[in-house]
Design an enzyme around this catalytic site. Structure first.
Site, mmCIF file in Angstrom:
data_model
loop_
_atom_site.group_PDB
_atom_site.id
_atom_site.type_symbol
_atom_site.label_atom_id
_atom_site.label_comp_id
_atom_site.label_asym_id
_atom_site.label_seq_id
_atom_site.Cartn_x
_atom_site.Cartn_y
_atom_site.Cartn_z
ATOM 1 N N LYS A 1 0.860 -1.191 0.000
ATOM 2 C CA LYS A 1 0.000 0.000 0.000
ATOM 3 C C LYS A 1 0.882 1.220 0.000
ATOM 4 O O LYS A 1 2.026 1.164 0.465
ATOM 5 C CB LYS A 1 -0.886 0.015 1.251
HETATM 6 P P1 NAD Z 1 -12.765 7.665 -3.129
HETATM 7 O O1 NAD Z 1 -11.803 8.706 -2.762
HETATM 8 O O2 NAD Z 1 -13.106 7.450 -4.566
HETATM 9 O O3 NAD Z 1 -14.149 7.899 -2.349
HETATM 10 C C1 NAD Z 1 -14.242 8.058 -0.982
HETATM 11 C C2 NAD Z 1 -15.637 8.592 -0.663
HETATM 12 O O4 NAD Z 1 -15.798 8.664 0.747
HETATM 13 C C3 NAD Z 1 -15.893 9.995 -1.195
HETATM 14 O O5 NAD Z 1 -17.258 10.127 -1.530
HETATM 15 C C4 NAD Z 1 -15.542 10.872 0.006
HETATM 16 O O6 NAD Z 1 -16.186 12.140 -0.038
HETATM 17 C C5 NAD Z 1 -16.083 10.010 1.116
HETATM 18 N N1 NAD Z 1 -15.489 10.252 2.431
HETATM 19 C C6 NAD Z 1 -14.170 10.412 2.747
HETATM 20 N N2 NAD Z 1 -14.029 10.600 4.062
HETATM 21 C C7 NAD Z 1 -15.272 10.542 4.586
HETATM 22 C C8 NAD Z 1 -15.791 10.642 5.885
HETATM 23 N N3 NAD Z 1 -14.979 10.857 6.935
HETATM 24 N N4 NAD Z 1 -17.138 10.505 6.067
HETATM 25 C C9 NAD Z 1 -17.939 10.291 5.005
HETATM 26 N N5 NAD Z 1 -17.523 10.171 3.756
HETATM 27 C C10 NAD Z 1 -16.197 10.308 3.547
HETATM 28 O O7 NAD Z 1 -12.217 6.315 -2.478
HETATM 29 P P2 NAD Z 1 -12.590 4.821 -2.896
HETATM 30 O O8 NAD Z 1 -11.607 4.330 -3.883
HETATM 31 O O9 NAD Z 1 -14.049 4.721 -3.181
HETATM 32 O O10 NAD Z 1 -12.241 4.059 -1.539
HETATM 33 C C11 NAD Z 1 -13.160 3.974 -0.452
HETATM 34 C C12 NAD Z 1 -12.724 2.848 0.469
HETATM 35 O O11 NAD Z 1 -12.724 1.627 -0.272
HETATM 36 C C13 NAD Z 1 -11.328 2.978 1.071
HETATM 37 O O12 NAD Z 1 -11.319 2.393 2.356
HETATM 38 C C14 NAD Z 1 -10.474 2.149 0.121
HETATM 39 O O13 NAD Z 1 -9.282 1.687 0.717
HETATM 40 C C15 NAD Z 1 -11.436 1.006 -0.150
HETATM 41 N N6 NAD Z 1 -11.160 0.261 -1.377
HETATM 42 C C16 NAD Z 1 -11.101 0.865 -2.585
HETATM 43 C C17 NAD Z 1 -10.873 0.104 -3.723
HETATM 44 C C18 NAD Z 1 -10.893 0.711 -5.094
HETATM 45 O O14 NAD Z 1 -10.819 -0.059 -6.073
HETATM 46 N N7 NAD Z 1 -11.004 2.012 -5.245
HETATM 47 C C19 NAD Z 1 -10.663 -1.284 -3.615
HETATM 48 C C20 NAD Z 1 -10.728 -1.875 -2.358
HETATM 49 C C21 NAD Z 1 -10.983 -1.098 -1.250
#
Ligand code: NAD
Length: 433
Positions: free
Chosen positions: A116
């Site tokens: 990561k």
């Molecule tokens: P992203 O940045 O695209 O979206 C995050 C979302 O959460 C946004 O809408 C943001 O405004 C919101 N957010 C951030 N902090 C917040 C808070 N404190 N309260 C409420 N909303 C909040 O990120 P993502 O890629 O969608 O990732 C989200 C989660 O999923 C993370 O934990 C990431 O590690 C996990 N994840 C992502 C992927 C991927 O393919 N993108 C894969 C596996 C896991």
């Protein structure tokens, strides 16, 4: 067989996320009676690089950001894991997320290890040019430990396909030829995979469908995943927005969604395609007309059948777990529920689909992207989705079998599934020298 030793680090365990990951590992190790020597090694990352990332801001001043890349375990193959841009990112959190990646890749049977990365910054305060400068300089600073056969980054919170394109370009410029395999989650035009952008959210929803079928098969009262089902989605980014759309398309009523600025609620169900259109124009969902505002805290406490926390870690803790009423929780985010809160929810009979299973769709299709790129032979989207569904379905079955075998919670069962394969691989490879 030796017992797992106590955890003795002074560097790694400064974040709740890392401590939670280790606690879950210890619980799984004890439940499966894991060889203590293997358990001891898994508690620590293999290596970490901390870098200073200086960039010139748009106002002409130079600012230095802190960046990290942590490789937790590479027994099964090259490291794999996203790059996070967030103001709270730190070494320990990145190490905990790398550890989760190790178990996730192993659980779903990929030939990849766990890694990561992150840069401590507020992505919402930076211009596009500043994002680009940050990504390119960070890539240069960590370039000696990444590569298609070493460690392959992907997008995470605060980064997207454009960041991966800059990363791939910077790495390739340094070598003198195009190396698309250095990252996944790239735009299609430069070697991305069809279906990658949707894969994590899609996998989260496949798991909800599997959970409903599983609960029905063991005679537990369960929602049917149709128009009678209510859903709340916390976080409306790359994972949450797709999960909300997919579950909306199955006919379920998505009563609430949120981003970091706040949430939307409609008791009859939100029109998710319209919310997406609003987001594309406004960069936030806040202000969307056909809904009432709701706080992030109240969204988590809604009386819904399915809750999808898809924003960030540590949002359901011992302080607010008592208010959570959902029957099924599919962890779209990594580590959204603390270990204590998981115990309480599982004791109350809430069915939790753990992060390393629920959100594994992203790394599965990242693996497909890497394989397609190495072969320069690309699949159509239905082939990608079919293979994704098959891998997710097998992983889900394996986890519920382990849960029944050890009579443990789903979180521990998923960890056992991941650790078990790794344990065999680590013992076969042995301890060098
Ligand atoms: P992203 O940045 O695209 O979206 C995050 C979302 O959460 C946004 O809408 C943001 O405004 C919101 N957010 C951030 N902090 C917040 C808070 N404190 N309260 C409420 N909303 C909040 O990120 P993502 O890629 O969608 O990732 C989200 C989660 O999923 C993370 O934990 C990431 O590690 C996990 N994840 C992502 C992927 C991927 O393919 N993108 C894969 C596996 C896991």
């Amino acid at each position: 067989m030796s017992q797992p030793a106590s955890f003795t680090s002074h560097i790694w365990d400064t974040s709740d996320l890392y401590r939670n990951a280790v606690e879950q590992l210890v619980e799984a190790s004890q439940t499966m009676n894991l060889d203590g020597n293997v358990a001891e090694r898994l508690k620590y990352p293999k290596r970490a690089l901390i870098v200073s990332v200086p960039i010139r801001l748009d106002d002409g001043t130079v600012k230095v950001f802190e960046g990290y890349r942590v490789q937790h375990n590479m027994t099964l193959g090259p490291g794999k894991g996203g790059i996070r841009f967030h103001h709270d990112v730190n070494l320990s959190e990145v190490a905990g997320l790398a550890m989760l990646m190790t178990f996730k890749c192993s659980l779903v049977g990929l030939p990849l290890g766990g890694a990561k990365g992150g840069i401590r910054c507020n992505p919402n305060d930076l211009s596009r040019q500043e994002h680009q400068a940050l990504m390119r300089r960070y890539t240069t600073e960590i370039n000696m430990i990444i590569g298609p056969d070493r460690d392959i980054p992907a997008p995470d919170v605060g980064t997207d396909g454009q960041h991966m394109a800059w990363m791939m370009d910077t790495f390739s410029q340094n070598r003198g030829f195009a190396i698309p395999g250095v990252v996944t989650g790239k735009p299609i035009e430069i070697g991305g995979s069809l279906g990658r952008a949707e894969s994590t959210g899609r996998g989260v929803v496949y798991c909800v469908q599997h959970a409903a079928k599983h609960l029905a098969s063991i005679g537990k009262p369960t929602p049917k995943i149709d128009s009678s089902t209510t859903v709340a989605v916390h976080g409306f980014g790359k994972v949450g927005a797709v999960a909300a759309l997919e579950i909306h398309q199955l006919g379920c009523k998505v009563l609430a969604v949120s981003d970091y600025l706040g949430g939307l609620y409609n008791k009859n169900g939100l029109n998710i395609p319209k919310v997406l259109e609003y987001l594309a124009k406004n960069r936030t969902i806040v202000g969307y007309p056909d809904a009432e505002p709701i706080t992030n805290e109240d969204l988590l406490a809604l009386n819904v059948d399915v809750l999808i926390p898809a924003a960030i870690d540590g949002v359901i803790t011992k302080d607010n777990v008592g208010k959570v009423k959902a029957k099924i929780i599919s962890e779209g985010a990594n580590g959204p529920i603390t270990t204590e809160a998981i115990k309480e929810l599982e004791d109350r009979g809430v069915f939790i689909i753990p992060d390393i299973l629920a959100n594994a769709g992203g790394v599965i299709v990242s693996y497909f992207e890497w394989v397609q790129g190495l072969q320069s032979f690309f699949w159509n989207e239905s082939q990608v989705n079919e293979k994704l569904a098959e891998v997710m379905s097998n992983a889900f079955k394996r986890v519920v079998e382990i849960q029944a075998q050890y009579k443990c919670g789903m979180k521990t069962a998923a960890l056992i599934a991941g650790v078990d394969r790794l344990d065999r691989a680590m013992r076969l490879r042995g301890l060098f020298p």
